[in-house]
Design a protein around this motif. Structure first.
Motif, PDB file in Angstrom:
ATOM      1  N   GLU A  47      53.737  45.524  -7.076  1.00 19.26           N
ATOM      2  CA  GLU A  47      54.998  46.223  -6.844  1.00 19.26           C
ATOM      3  C   GLU A  47      54.877  46.981  -5.523  1.00 19.26           C
ATOM      4  OE1 GLU A  47      57.618  49.512  -9.216  1.00 19.26           O
ATOM      5  OE2 GLU A  47      56.814  47.835 -10.377  1.00 19.26           O
ATOM      6  N   LEU A  48      55.791  46.687  -4.608  1.00 23.98           N
ATOM      7  CA  LEU A  48      55.814  47.346  -3.307  1.00 23.98           C
ATOM      8  C   LEU A  48      57.121  48.123  -3.181  1.00 23.98           C
ATOM      9  CD1 LEU A  48      54.907  44.307  -1.018  1.00 23.98           C
ATOM     10  CD2 LEU A  48      53.333  46.002  -1.912  1.00 23.98           C
ATOM     11  N   GLU A  49      57.036  49.325  -2.651  1.00 24.67           N
ATOM     12  CA  GLU A  49      58.245  50.075  -2.313  1.00 24.67           C
ATOM     13  C   GLU A  49      58.007  50.709  -0.958  1.00 24.67           C
ATOM     14  OE1 GLU A  49      61.274  53.511  -3.960  1.00 24.67           O
ATOM     15  OE2 GLU A  49      59.543  52.961  -5.162  1.00 24.67           O
ATOM     16  N   GLU A  50      58.770  50.278   0.014  1.00 25.92           N
ATOM     17  CA  GLU A  50      58.557  50.698   1.400  1.00 25.92           C
ATOM     18  C   GLU A  50      59.898  50.816   2.118  1.00 25.92           C
ATOM     19  OE1 GLU A  50      55.621  51.300   2.835  1.00 25.92           O
ATOM     20  OE2 GLU A  50      54.187  50.290   1.531  1.00 25.92           O
ATOM     21  N   GLU A  51      59.834  51.404   3.298  1.00 28.30           N
ATOM     22  CA  GLU A  51      60.924  51.327   4.275  1.00 28.30           C
ATOM     23  C   GLU A  51      60.641  50.080   5.112  1.00 28.30           C
ATOM     24  OE1 GLU A  51      63.616  53.307   5.218  1.00 28.30           O
ATOM     25  OE2 GLU A  51      63.345  54.808   3.664  1.00 28.30           O
ATOM     26  N   TYR A  52      61.671  49.279   5.338  1.00 28.28           N
ATOM     27  CA  TYR A  52      61.519  48.036   6.097  1.00 28.28           C
ATOM     28  C   TYR A  52      62.605  47.924   7.154  1.00 28.28           C
ATOM     29  CZ  TYR A  52      58.673  46.373   2.143  1.00 28.28           C
ATOM     30  OH  TYR A  52      57.718  46.227   1.166  1.00 28.28           O
ATOM     31  N   VAL A  53      62.310  47.146   8.184  1.00 32.75           N
ATOM     32  CA  VAL A  53      63.362  46.565   9.006  1.00 32.75           C
ATOM     33  C   VAL A  53      63.416  45.110   8.586  1.00 32.75           C
ATOM     34  CG1 VAL A  53      63.226  48.184  10.924  1.00 32.75           C
ATOM     35  CG2 VAL A  53      61.805  46.141  10.965  1.00 32.75           C
ATOM     36  N   THR A  54      64.624  44.566   8.494  1.00 30.59           N
ATOM     37  CA  THR A  54      64.766  43.228   7.947  1.00 30.59           C
ATOM     38  C   THR A  54      65.832  42.432   8.677  1.00 30.59           C
ATOM     39  OG1 THR A  54      65.183  41.966   5.914  1.00 30.59           O
ATOM     40  CG2 THR A  54      66.384  44.030   6.173  1.00 30.59           C
ATOM     41  N   ALA A  55      65.657  41.128   8.668  1.00 30.38           N
ATOM     42  CA  ALA A  55      66.646  40.196   9.206  1.00 30.38           C
ATOM     43  C   ALA A  55      66.468  38.872   8.489  1.00 30.38           C
ATOM     44  CB  ALA A  55      66.464  40.014  10.709  1.00 30.38           C
ATOM     45  N   LYS A  56      67.532  38.070   8.502  1.00 31.87           N
ATOM     46  CA  LYS A  56      67.527  36.782   7.806  1.00 31.87           C
ATOM     47  C   LYS A  56      67.929  35.683   8.776  1.00 31.87           C
ATOM     48  CE  LYS A  56      69.191  35.002   3.374  1.00 31.87           C
ATOM     49  NZ  LYS A  56      70.023  35.336   2.198  1.00 31.87           N
ATOM     50  N   GLY A  57      67.316  34.515   8.617  1.00 36.52           N
ATOM     51  CA  GLY A  57      67.652  33.383   9.473  1.00 36.52           C
ATOM     52  C   GLY A  57      67.117  32.091   8.883  1.00 36.52           C
ATOM     53  N   LYS A  58      67.274  31.020   9.631  1.00 38.34           N
ATOM     54  CA  LYS A  58      66.801  29.696   9.205  1.00 38.34           C
ATOM     55  C   LYS A  58      65.269  29.651   9.249  1.00 38.34           C
ATOM     56  CE  LYS A  58      70.893  27.898   8.820  1.00 38.34           C
ATOM     57  NZ  LYS A  58      71.474  28.367   7.578  1.00 38.34           N
ATOM     58  N   ILE A  59      64.697  29.021   8.256  1.00 39.18           N
ATOM     59  CA  ILE A  59      63.232  29.001   8.150  1.00 39.18           C
ATOM     60  C   ILE A  59      62.579  28.294   9.333  1.00 39.18           C
ATOM     61  CG2 ILE A  59      63.006  26.919   6.736  1.00 39.18           C
ATOM     62  CD1 ILE A  59      60.862  28.978   5.230  1.00 39.18           C
ATOM     63  N   HIS A  60      63.246  27.293   9.903  1.00 37.22           N
ATOM     64  CA  HIS A  60      62.620  26.600  11.031  1.00 37.22           C
ATOM     65  C   HIS A  60      62.640  27.446  12.317  1.00 37.22           C
ATOM     66  CE1 HIS A  60      66.788  25.028  10.763  1.00 37.22           C
ATOM     67  NE2 HIS A  60      66.773  25.173  12.063  1.00 37.22           N
ATOM     68  N   HIS A  61      63.274  28.623  12.277  1.00 38.29           N
ATOM     69  CA  HIS A  61      63.245  29.559  13.404  1.00 38.29           C
ATOM     70  C   HIS A  61      62.462  30.827  13.051  1.00 38.29           C
ATOM     71  CE1 HIS A  61      66.020  27.170  15.687  1.00 38.29           C
ATOM     72  NE2 HIS A  61      66.977  27.285  14.784  1.00 38.29           N
ATOM     73  N   ILE A  62      61.531  30.722  12.105  1.00 46.90           N
ATOM     74  CA  ILE A  62      60.866  31.920  11.582  1.00 46.90           C
ATOM     75  C   ILE A  62      60.060  32.669  12.652  1.00 46.90           C
ATOM     76  CG2 ILE A  62      58.811  30.738  10.716  1.00 46.90           C
ATOM     77  CD1 ILE A  62      59.069  32.660   8.247  1.00 46.90           C
TER      78      ILE A  62
END
Length: 151
Positions: A87-102
């Motif tokens: 179990e992790l609880e953190e502050e994150y920066v996040t973004a989503k995109g296509k897996i082939h551009h990871i």
């Protein structure tokens, strides 16, 4: 890229792997396939597939730990043999995109984070969640842990 800062809790049941950072691109998917063969053993509400990565902290930090698994909806005690609950609880920066551009997604997210003055938390796992799309493509959401900002 649409990025944001958020506090998030991840509850994960999965398999632990360990090895050279340079081998993560082949070893992580291999362990993920092994995990998916055992997915039926997890008796819980299941969310997206997930991977946790120990961040590389220096050029001489050559090996790291990673986990592959599934998100579960609540604290979990009936963990199958050979698997772990994290179990992790953190502050994150996040973004989503296509897996082939990871790779590009990671780079752009680091730049976005740096531009806003956020500092990486090097002792917490980098998180990726995987989201299949109807057309056979897959999206990935990347979560980079950041240090809490003092108000």
């Amino acid at each position: 890229m649409n990025a944001e800062k958020m506090k998030k809790t991840f509850r994960v049941v999965g398999l632990k792997g360990e090895g050279a950072f340079t081998d993560f691109n082949t070893e992580v998917p291999k362990l993920a396939r092994q995990f998916l063969e055992r997915l039926h053993e997890i008796e819980a509400e299941q969310g997206p597939e997930i991977a946790l990565y120990e961040p590389k902290r220096a050029s001489d930090h050559l090996e790291g730990i990673y986990y592959v698994g599934i998100m579960v909806g609540e604290s979990f005690t009936n963990v199958p043999v050979g698997m772990e609950y994290i179990e992790l609880e953190e502050e994150y920066v996040t973004a989503k995109g296509k897996i082939h551009h990871i790779g590009k997604l990671h780079s752009e997210l680091v730049q976005w984070m740096d531009d806003r003055g956020y500092n990486r938390k090097s002792d917490s796992y980098i998180v990726e969640t995987y989201h299949p799309l109807e057309n056979g493509e897959e999206d990935v959401a990347v979560y980079l842990p950041i240090k809490m900002q003092n108000s």
